[in-house]
Design an enzyme around this catalytic site. Structure first.
Site, PDB file in Angstrom:
ATOM      1  CB  SER A  49      -0.942  -0.004   1.206  1.00  6.95           C
ATOM      2  OG  SER A  49      -0.187  -0.152   2.400  1.00  6.95           O
ATOM      3  CE1 TYR A  81      13.690  -3.693   8.784  1.00  6.30           C
ATOM      4  CE2 TYR A  81      16.030  -3.500   8.272  1.00  6.30           C
ATOM      5  CZ  TYR A  81      14.705  -3.381   7.890  1.00  6.30           C
ATOM      6  OH  TYR A  81      14.398  -2.971   6.609  1.00  6.30           O
TER       7      TYR A  81
HETATM    8  P1  NAD Z   1       6.521   1.278   4.547  1.00  3.10           P
HETATM    9  O1  NAD Z   1       6.304   1.426   6.014  1.00  3.10           O
HETATM   10  O2  NAD Z   1       6.184   2.411   3.651  1.00  3.10           O
HETATM   11  O3  NAD Z   1       5.721   0.000   3.991  1.00  3.10           O
HETATM   12  C1  NAD Z   1       5.548  -1.151   4.721  1.00  3.10           C
HETATM   13  C2  NAD Z   1       4.389  -1.929   4.142  1.00  3.10           C
HETATM   14  O4  NAD Z   1       4.275  -3.133   4.905  1.00  3.10           O
HETATM   15  C3  NAD Z   1       3.033  -1.224   4.241  1.00  3.10           C
HETATM   16  O5  NAD Z   1       2.286  -1.464   3.061  1.00  3.10           O
HETATM   17  C4  NAD Z   1       2.341  -1.913   5.424  1.00  3.10           C
HETATM   18  O6  NAD Z   1       0.930  -1.961   5.261  1.00  3.10           O
HETATM   19  C5  NAD Z   1       2.932  -3.304   5.292  1.00  3.10           C
HETATM   20  N1  NAD Z   1       2.887  -4.037   6.549  1.00  3.10           N
HETATM   21  C6  NAD Z   1       3.451  -3.737   7.749  1.00  3.10           C
HETATM   22  N2  NAD Z   1       3.155  -4.672   8.651  1.00  3.10           N
HETATM   23  C7  NAD Z   1       2.405  -5.604   8.011  1.00  3.10           C
HETATM   24  C8  NAD Z   1       1.787  -6.820   8.395  1.00  3.10           C
HETATM   25  N3  NAD Z   1       1.887  -7.278   9.643  1.00  3.10           N
HETATM   26  N4  NAD Z   1       1.089  -7.494   7.456  1.00  3.10           N
HETATM   27  C9  NAD Z   1       0.953  -7.042   6.194  1.00  3.10           C
HETATM   28  N5  NAD Z   1       1.522  -5.901   5.775  1.00  3.10           N
HETATM   29  C10 NAD Z   1       2.229  -5.201   6.666  1.00  3.10           C
HETATM   30  O7  NAD Z   1       8.037   0.847   4.436  1.00  3.10           O
HETATM   31  P2  NAD Z   1       9.011   0.618   3.189  1.00  3.10           P
HETATM   32  O8  NAD Z   1      10.234   1.391   3.474  1.00  3.10           O
HETATM   33  O9  NAD Z   1       8.315   0.782   1.890  1.00  3.10           O
HETATM   34  O10 NAD Z   1       9.389  -0.920   3.433  1.00  3.10           O
HETATM   35  C11 NAD Z   1       9.097  -1.966   2.518  1.00  3.10           C
HETATM   36  C12 NAD Z   1      10.102  -3.089   2.717  1.00  3.10           C
HETATM   37  O11 NAD Z   1      11.408  -2.616   2.375  1.00  3.10           O
HETATM   38  C13 NAD Z   1      10.195  -3.591   4.156  1.00  3.10           C
HETATM   39  O12 NAD Z   1      10.372  -4.991   4.158  1.00  3.10           O
HETATM   40  C14 NAD Z   1      11.453  -2.927   4.659  1.00  3.10           C
HETATM   41  O13 NAD Z   1      12.066  -3.632   5.713  1.00  3.10           O
HETATM   42  C15 NAD Z   1      12.298  -2.942   3.409  1.00  3.10           C
HETATM   43  N6  NAD Z   1      13.405  -1.990   3.421  1.00  3.10           N
HETATM   44  C16 NAD Z   1      13.185  -0.655   3.509  1.00  3.10           C
HETATM   45  C17 NAD Z   1      14.273   0.208   3.526  1.00  3.10           C
HETATM   46  C18 NAD Z   1      14.101   1.697   3.625  1.00  3.10           C
HETATM   47  O14 NAD Z   1      15.117   2.388   3.784  1.00  3.10           O
HETATM   48  N7  NAD Z   1      12.898   2.236   3.509  1.00  3.10           N
HETATM   49  C19 NAD Z   1      15.571  -0.306   3.468  1.00  3.10           C
HETATM   50  C20 NAD Z   1      15.758  -1.676   3.389  1.00  3.10           C
HETATM   51  C21 NAD Z   1      14.670  -2.517   3.348  1.00  3.10           C
END
Ligand code: NAD
Length: 248
Positions: free
Chosen positions: A15, A156
């Protein structure tokens, strides 16, 4: 060049942030897209409008990735709705940062459950389908912090290192069925997850980066798109960083 013409994709946590960018990238390249999410109904509705404007089918399901039986039901309803499934992206993730001596049991459990068990639940649910149809793409979203240690991130980093082990093992298991399984390891990407971090952490990431800047969700989505396409059909079991040279 259209990379995913008429493919059917499921993205967990689609989302917002990286997941939403992947959803839009996939739809632009001809795929029908289903997402799961928790919480943000408005974000899912906004994404629905964007994907409909690209004339692709869209399914959104509010579902917690930590629930094993729900994962099976979500996959079944997407397969039924789209009449098939070609691509799974395990993207849902959370962070609850704390030094290990202050970390509460529930902070450890929640991060491992959402990030690592969530990937297992969805991979487990799609694997018989991909195995039987002898095709499929699975992409997990790990992190450069699954490849190194970082202060305050023991839960994490452990979850993301676990995802890397899961990805490589499943790649070995599914390779003979022509299923590609890879992980994308982002560095610091500007999303809601990182917006809550201190300016000190943000500046630290910019300093670490060889390109001297932070990443955008689209930077990650572009690699996921490539890995989901047949252009990447001889790539499997890999962990590929999208981090502007943060971890080199
Ligand atoms: P974000 O917070 O924008 O998105 C997280 C998404 O996960 C949201 O759609 C939320 O609804 C969903 N979510 C959270 N808990 C959930 C659950 N229990 N069940 C179903 N959905 C759930 O964060 P983002 O930065 O877009 O992160 C996306 C992925 O990328 C994650 O796995 C995060 O660890 C990884 N990531 C992000 C970064 C960064 O710097 N933003 C770096 C490395 C990895």
């Amino acid at each position: 060049m259209v990379l995913l013409k008429d493919k059917k994709a499921l993205i967990t946590g689609g989302s917002t942030g990286i997941g939403a960018a992947i959803a839009i990238g996939f739809a632009r390249h001809g795929a029908d897209v289903a997402i799961t999410f928790v919480g943000e109904k408005e974000d899912a509705a906004e994404l629905s409008a964007q994907i409909s404007s690209l004339e692709r089918e869209f399914i959104s399901i509010e579902a917690d990735v930590t629930d094993y039986s729900v994962a099976g039901k979500v996959v079944s309803s997407v397969v039924e709705g789209f009449k098939g499934l070609d691509i799974l992206v395990c993207n849902a993730g959370i962070n609850i940062d704390s030094a290990v001596w202050k970390m509460e049991e529930n902070e450890w459990d929640s991060v491992i459950d959402v990030n690592l068990k969530g990937c297992f639940n969805y991979i487990r649910a799609v694997s018989p389908i991909f195995k039987n149809q002898k095709s499929g793409k699975i992409i997990t979203i790990s992190s450069i912090n699954g490849l190194r240690g970082k202060f305050g991130l023991s839960n994490y980093s452990a979850s993301k290192a676990g995802i890397i082990g899961l990805t490589k093992s499943v790649a070995k298991e599914m390779g003979r069925y022509d299923v590609n399984v890879n992980s994308v390891a982002p560095g610091f990407i500007e999303t809601a997850m990182t917006a809550k971090l201190s300016s000190e952490i943000r500046e630290g990431a910019i300093k670490e980066s060889a390109l001297g800047r932070l990443g955008k969700p689209e930077d990650v989505a572009n690699l996921v798109l490539f890995l989901a396409s047949d252009e990447a059909k001889y790539i499997t079991g890999q962990v590929i960083q999208v981090d502007g040279g943060q971890l080199i």
